[in-house]
Write an enzyme that holds these catalytic residues in place. Structure first.
Site, PDB file in Angstrom:
ATOM      1  N   GLY A 198       0.809  -1.218   0.000  1.00  0.00           N
ATOM      2  CA  GLY A 198       0.000   0.000   0.000  1.00  0.00           C
ATOM      3  C   GLY A 198       0.840   1.265   0.000  1.00  0.00           C
ATOM      4  N   GLY A 432     -13.871  15.078 -33.095  1.00  0.00           N
ATOM      5  CA  GLY A 432     -13.968  15.265 -31.647  1.00  0.00           C
ATOM      6  C   GLY A 432     -12.637  15.668 -31.051  1.00  0.00           C
ATOM      7  N   ALA A 433     -11.555  15.208 -31.662  1.00  0.00           N
ATOM      8  CA  ALA A 433     -10.230  15.536 -31.127  1.00  0.00           C
ATOM      9  C   ALA A 433      -9.934  17.031 -31.307  1.00  0.00           C
ATOM     10  CB  ALA A 433      -9.172  14.692 -31.813  1.00  0.00           C
TER      11      ALA A 433
END
Ligand code: HXC
Length: 544
Positions: A198, A432-433
């Site tokens: 962790g 869209g880019a």
């Protein structure tokens, strides 16, 4: 020195003691001071020469040597040198380890204050017990209050097994503070040894992770557990070495060849950053003329839109003194992120890179750019976007892995950013880019394009296949190439230029390539006071 001697006036002392006696008494060190010096010396030695030798044999510096590379000479002020664990289980009582495996304090880098901690692997493998954790959290709390960056040097076996849940709770305390400090003060993690379990999540919550070739490892579960759980055979380096995290997982932002090289890189990074979210980044002096001409950009206007090139060349030519500090160099190479100075101002760059996957946006590129943009926005760093993008990378793999979900992060990051945003379309900006790359309607402040820019829903080849599919199907096979060429040309004449976009105001200006540097600098100067530092209310910078 006896008390009666110190109380005597010089005249009385002269009367009562000979010169030699007086000198001797002056040289005497009080017992308390003697004890203090001994304790300190012992504590500074760490776990002793044998352990230090073992550390060196692994090719690693000691915790204190690391700080001396990082900090201005003589600037380190230690806090918590004498802290020890309160735990007595599993033989810890007899270890009596001063400092509890971590060196913490304040120092300066190029005259600017920083808070630091440096885990000491020679003491209990740098493992984290409660006292060790408290030393770190004390520094983190002070750093947040003093509004200065925190730099952590990690070299640790992870949670101290002997301290049980106390060590786990210690990590919890650190993660909580990493999150609380996010977006308020820069947080930098330097991994120079193991970082396991962790423990990896503290660096992952910070803004930048540095690793060093050959000595750094990060993994949630080590090779043995991997083998037991999945049957896979993997070594430490392949599982969690510096290049693995730099190029595959994207956990690591900077890889260094050696520890000294790593600390040099950290210092360089800091020259671009403000001390906190309420300040602006430092202005650098430069003799590089603002109006330096850019013949390379002129050349770019003649390059076939389908031909690759490394966008780094454009960035080097634009930036002051041709310097660029790339962030995440090995990861998602289809988009380039990093820092430069423009007219002395720090600017964060996001640039499509046609030499890798044609510069298309994919999942990793979207995550990489979005997190960087969010960092820039938190720390009042203006954004320069260089656009040459054919669209989103197509494919089942990308769709199933969530290009929609990840791609949306980029739109979000640009839309939410309130720092100055200047965009330059270098060549292609399709579909869209085009929108995603800091277009006008995501609130780009000033959007430029070069005269050869092509801004359209898609490129000519794809477009005519859709627009003229019936005509193409009907045409004779021997005529098809010629027809395609003609149709593509017609399409390109209409859309494959910046002029239709400029006529609608979606591009503010088509600029002369030779003058791109001065146009960008002027734009950033104009926008310099757009955002008041410290006014961002969007919280921290969640890892994306
Ligand atoms: C206590 C530890 C320790 C640990 C190492 N040491 N890790 N002591 N707790 N976690 C001690 C060793 O016992 C040894 O002490 C000394 O440090 C040096 O370790 P070596 O094993 O000799 O060094 P090396 O061969 O370089 O191996 C380094 C290592 C290995 C790969 C890190 O020590 C190791 O695998 N350690 C355990 C790692 C681990 O599983 N940690 C827990 C992760 S889980 P002596 O006195 O014998 O020389 C975790 C959960 C966090 O951290 C959760 C947060 C939410």
């Amino acid at each position: 020195m006896p008390e009666d001697f110190i109380r005597q006036s010089p005249e009385t002392a002269k009367k009562n003691l000979s010169k030699a006696e007086r000198r001797k008494k002056l040289r005497e060190v009080p017992a308390s001071l003697k004890r203090f010096r001994e304790i300190k010396e012992q504590a500074l030695l760490g776990a002793g020469p044998k352990r230090i030798e073992a550390q060196k044999a692994k090719g690693k510096l000691t915790a204190r040597e690391r700080l001396s590379y990082l900090l201005d000479e003589g600037s380190f002020q230690e806090i918590g040198l004498l802290v020890e664990t309160r735990s007595t289980d599993f033989g810890l009582k007899d270890k009596g380890i001063k400092g509890d495996g971590v060196v913490t304090g304040f120092g300066k880098i190029d005259g600017r204050k920083v808070a630091v901690f440096s885990q000491d692997f020679t003491q209990l493998g740098g493992s984290l017990g409660l006292a060790h954790a408290r030393k770190i959290t004390t520094m983190m709390d002070l750093a947040l209050e003093a509004k200065i960056p925190v730099i952590g040097i990690l070299d640790s076996g992870g949670a101290r097994i002997q301290e049980g849940v106390d060590s786990l709770d210690g990590y919890g305390e650190i993660f909580y503070r990493n999150t609380k400090s996010s977006g308020k003060i820069p947080q930098i993690s330097i991994i120079v040894g193991p970082c396991a379990g962790g423990a990896v999540y503290s660096p992952a919550l910070t803004d930048f992770v540095f690793m060093v070739e050959g000595i750094s490892n990060m993994f949630v579960t080590g090779p043995e557990v991997v083998k037991a759980a999945t049957g896979e055979d993997v070594d430490f380096e392949t599982l969690g070495g510096s290049m693995t995290h730099a190029s595959k997982s994207g956990v690591c932002h900077f890889v260094a060849k050696s520890e000294p090289d790593c600390y040099r890189q950290v210092k360089e990074l800091l020259t671009f950053l403000p001390q906190n979210n309420e300040e602006r980044p430092p202005i650098a002096e430069t003799k590089d003329p603002i109006d330096r001409k850019l013949p390379l950009l002129e050349k770019l206007c003649g390059v076939d839109p389908r031909k690759p090139y490394r966008v780094h060349h454009i960035i080097w030519w634009l930036s002051d003194d041709h310097k660029f500090l790339e962030v995440h160099h090995h990861f998602a190479k289809n988009i380039v992120t990093g820092f430069m100075k423009l007219g002395g101002m720090t600017v964060g760059v996001i640039a499509n890179n046609p030499s890798h996957m044609a510069g298309a946006l994919d999942i990793n590129a979207s995550d990489k750019a979005a997190r960087f943009i969010r960092f820039l926005n938190k720390f009042n760093i203006p954004i320069l976007t260089l656009v040459d993008v054919p669209g989103y990378w197509p494919g089942v793999k990308q769709e199933h892995a969530g290009i929609i979900r990840h791609g949306a992060k980029l739109l979000y990051a640009y839309s939410e950013a309130t720092v100055p945003k200047v965009t330059l379309v270098l060549r292609k900006a399709y579909g869209g880019a085009y929108i995603a790359m800091s277009s006008k309607y995501l609130r780009g402040d000033i959007n430029f394009a070069l005269p050869n820019a092509e801004i359209a829903v898609m490129g000519p080849r794809g477009a005519i296949e859709i627009l003229y599919s019936k005509e193409l199907k009907k045409s004779k096979p021997e005529d098809i190439d010629e027809l395609k060429l003609k149709l593509s040309q017609e399409y390109a004449d209409k859309f494959a230029s910046p002029y239709q976009t400029a006529s609608r105001g979606s591009i503010d200006e088509v600029i002369e390539p030779l003058n791109a540097r001065s146009r960008l600098i002027n734009a950033f100067e104009l926008l310099a006071d757009k955002k008041k530092p410290g006014t961002d209310v969007t919280g921290g910078n969640i890892p994306l």
